[in-house]
Design a protein around this motif. Structure first.
Motif, PDB file in Angstrom:
ATOM      1  N   LEU A  36       0.699  -1.170   0.046  1.00  0.00           N
ATOM      2  CA  LEU A  36      -0.103   0.037   0.134  1.00  0.00           C
ATOM      3  C   LEU A  36       0.892   1.186  -0.191  1.00  0.00           C
ATOM      4  CD1 LEU A  36      -2.901  -1.062   2.468  1.00  0.00           C
ATOM      5  CD2 LEU A  36      -2.957  -1.166   0.165  1.00  0.00           C
ATOM      6  N   PRO A  38       3.003   4.305  -1.376  1.00  0.00           N
ATOM      7  CA  PRO A  38       2.769   5.294  -2.297  1.00  0.00           C
ATOM      8  C   PRO A  38       3.995   5.199  -3.094  1.00  0.00           C
ATOM      9  CG  PRO A  38       3.589   6.612  -0.661  1.00  0.00           C
ATOM     10  CD  PRO A  38       3.481   5.091   0.003  1.00  0.00           C
ATOM     11  N   PHE A  41       3.435   8.485  -9.625  1.00  0.00           N
ATOM     12  CA  PHE A  41       2.227   8.181 -10.445  1.00  0.00           C
ATOM     13  C   PHE A  41       1.930   6.505 -10.235  1.00  0.00           C
ATOM     14  CE2 PHE A  41       3.873  11.525 -12.807  1.00  0.00           C
ATOM     15  CZ  PHE A  41       2.801  12.178 -13.076  1.00  0.00           C
ATOM     16  N   ASN A  42       2.136   6.009  -8.974  1.00  0.00           N
ATOM     17  CA  ASN A  42       1.485   4.948  -8.563  1.00  0.00           C
ATOM     18  C   ASN A  42       2.054   3.655  -9.280  1.00  0.00           C
ATOM     19  OD1 ASN A  42      -0.257   3.121  -6.935  1.00  0.00           O
ATOM     20  ND2 ASN A  42      -2.066   3.253  -8.479  1.00  0.00           N
ATOM     21  N   GLN A  44       4.587   1.665  -8.853  1.00  0.00           N
ATOM     22  CA  GLN A  44       4.742   0.570  -7.878  1.00  0.00           C
ATOM     23  C   GLN A  44       6.031  -0.120  -8.616  1.00  0.00           C
ATOM     24  OE1 GLN A  44       1.013  -1.751  -7.444  1.00  0.00           O
ATOM     25  NE2 GLN A  44       0.214   0.227  -8.389  1.00  0.00           N
ATOM     26  N   ASN A  89       3.108  -1.212 -15.998  1.00  0.00           N
ATOM     27  CA  ASN A  89       2.307  -0.784 -15.141  1.00  0.00           C
ATOM     28  C   ASN A  89       1.195   0.229 -15.360  1.00  0.00           C
ATOM     29  OD1 ASN A  89       2.937  -2.888 -13.552  1.00  0.00           O
ATOM     30  ND2 ASN A  89       4.086  -1.760 -12.100  1.00  0.00           N
ATOM     31  N   ARG A  92      -2.580  -0.116 -16.678  1.00  0.00           N
ATOM     32  CA  ARG A  92      -3.566  -0.507 -15.553  1.00  0.00           C
ATOM     33  C   ARG A  92      -3.827   0.661 -14.462  1.00  0.00           C
ATOM     34  NH1 ARG A  92      -1.061  -6.366 -13.667  1.00  0.00           N
ATOM     35  NH2 ARG A  92       0.728  -5.256 -13.769  1.00  0.00           N
ATOM     36  N   SER A  96      -7.553   2.112 -13.984  1.00  0.00           N
ATOM     37  CA  SER A  96      -7.967   2.425 -12.631  1.00  0.00           C
ATOM     38  C   SER A  96      -8.592   3.924 -12.427  1.00  0.00           C
ATOM     39  CB  SER A  96      -7.401   1.696 -11.524  1.00  0.00           C
ATOM     40  OG  SER A  96      -6.262   2.554 -10.983  1.00  0.00           O
ATOM     41  N   TRP A  97      -7.254   4.845 -12.812  1.00  0.00           N
ATOM     42  CA  TRP A  97      -7.980   6.267 -12.750  1.00  0.00           C
ATOM     43  C   TRP A  97      -9.061   6.867 -13.596  1.00  0.00           C
ATOM     44  CZ3 TRP A  97      -2.561   9.123 -13.037  1.00  0.00           C
ATOM     45  CH2 TRP A  97      -1.619   8.596 -11.887  1.00  0.00           C
ATOM     46  N   LEU A 100     -12.299   4.863 -11.537  1.00  0.00           N
ATOM     47  CA  LEU A 100     -12.423   5.433 -10.262  1.00  0.00           C
ATOM     48  C   LEU A 100     -12.726   7.024 -10.304  1.00  0.00           C
ATOM     49  CD1 LEU A 100      -9.790   3.310  -8.270  1.00  0.00           C
ATOM     50  CD2 LEU A 100     -12.402   2.995  -8.299  1.00  0.00           C
ATOM     51  N   GLY A 101     -12.639   7.417 -11.456  1.00  0.00           N
ATOM     52  CA  GLY A 101     -13.004   8.989 -11.594  1.00  0.00           C
ATOM     53  C   GLY A 101     -11.800   9.823 -10.896  1.00  0.00           C
ATOM     54  N   TYR A 102     -10.750   9.607 -11.008  1.00  0.00           N
ATOM     55  CA  TYR A 102      -9.420  10.328 -10.618  1.00  0.00           C
ATOM     56  C   TYR A 102      -9.246  11.122 -11.887  1.00  0.00           C
ATOM     57  CZ  TYR A 102      -7.830   7.423  -6.830  1.00  0.00           C
ATOM     58  OH  TYR A 102      -7.646   6.655  -5.545  1.00  0.00           O
TER      59      TYR A 102
END
Lengths: 207, 207
Positions: A36, A38, A41-42, A44, A89, A92, A96-97, A100-102
């Protein structure tokens, strides 16, 4: 455990109780929580080898200047920084952004451009620094989480990176910023007081 | 706050409550705790500018692509990685190790050699990676500690490093792996669900 106490009481342990195992379930819980962390830009940019069998710990010890704690710890994590996370990555993350409305769908290419720009060209210093920085955030998250699960840790620099890569079949373009030994403090060991820390006035300015 | 909850609930916040201050006392408490972070040979290659006045946050915002959160956050930390920590801090680390019984006096030169070897030559990639790695451990420690003190954070990559160095008179040979904005979540904001994370099976192997 209180987070403030975890930060205060986390120490780098040299003497682990040999022969004590951490269940695979608990290792997975630890990794799941550390994940989890940070990241830029996520993306990972980390990978992990969790070395927890006696045979493989022995093999890793040979790559780590024969330090006993590699075998005595319950598990040793090889923290791998992956410079190619943007390629692997980004789609993906952007999916997800969007979902999810990011981010609005029409901004997708703008964000992808920013990611590519930030991570730099393949093989560049920028890319290496980004991967190592983010893998280190993951590593610190893992060490503090470990305290919460009743475990002690030690982040280790003393290893031969080329030898670890060869032994554990880690591709050459990855970086290994640290090993993290994890386990339980040896029962007859009393920790020495914390070593030198600078006063914060020496390294902090307020503006 | 429980460490496991801190790890679960820490999010990178984009919307801080403008106008809320963090007292200098609380900022110092946060930095003091974060400074308990581990580092390679305990050399602590990090420095910090805590930007908490409206004028200087405005100046920093100009170096950070005009992002509103730089001004809206209560404080923004400029995390500085110092490649020269071995020269600056090794003598004091070794003094404390000798005094506290970590090391026999006759081992002093051996350990100094190991430190120099690990940090690499001045200006080298090794040295930059070491400084950034350790400064990032400090940064993650700071973000989780902040949760324990009731604060939210955001680690930021979106800034012009050269402009920040110029504006805040940070020497050219230092690196700035991240800014960390800290403050309180804006009162009318509801966080979106966490974005994409990989399953741990995708990036972890057990051996």
């Amino acid at each position: 455990m209180e987070i403030i106490n975890a930060v205060k009481e986390r120490r780098s342990i040299n003497f682990f109780e040999p022969g004590r195992e951490i269940s695979v379930g608990k290792l997975k819980e630890l990794i799941e929580l550390a994940n989890l962390s940070p990241s830029s830009f996520n993306l990972q940019p980390w990978r992990l080898v969790a070395v927890n069998t006696p045979e493989r710990k022995k093999a890793l010890r040979k790559c780590a200047f024969d330090q006993p704690k590699v075998e005595e710890a319950s598990a040793v994590f090889i923290i791998i920084a992956d410079p190619d996370a943007v390629e692997k990555n980004s789609a993906r993350v952007l999916d997800s952004w969007e979902k999810l409305g990011y981010m609005k769908p029409e901004m997708r290419d703008v964000y992808l451009g920013m990611m590519k720009n930030l991570y730099g060209e393949a093989g560049s210093l920028t890319r290496k620094l980004f991967a190592v920085k983010n893998a280190s955030l993951f590593g610190m998250n893992l060490m503090l989480t470990a305290k919460g699960l009743g475990l002690e840790t030690h982040p280790m620099d003393g290893f031969d990176e080329a030898a670890v890569k060869k032994e554990f079949k880690i591709p050459d373009d990855k970086l290994i910023p640290m090993l993290i030994a994890a386990g339980y403090l040896k029962s007859d060991i009393k920790l020495l007081p914390r070593a030198f820390r600078r006063d914060i006035g020496e390294f902090t300015s307020f503006e």
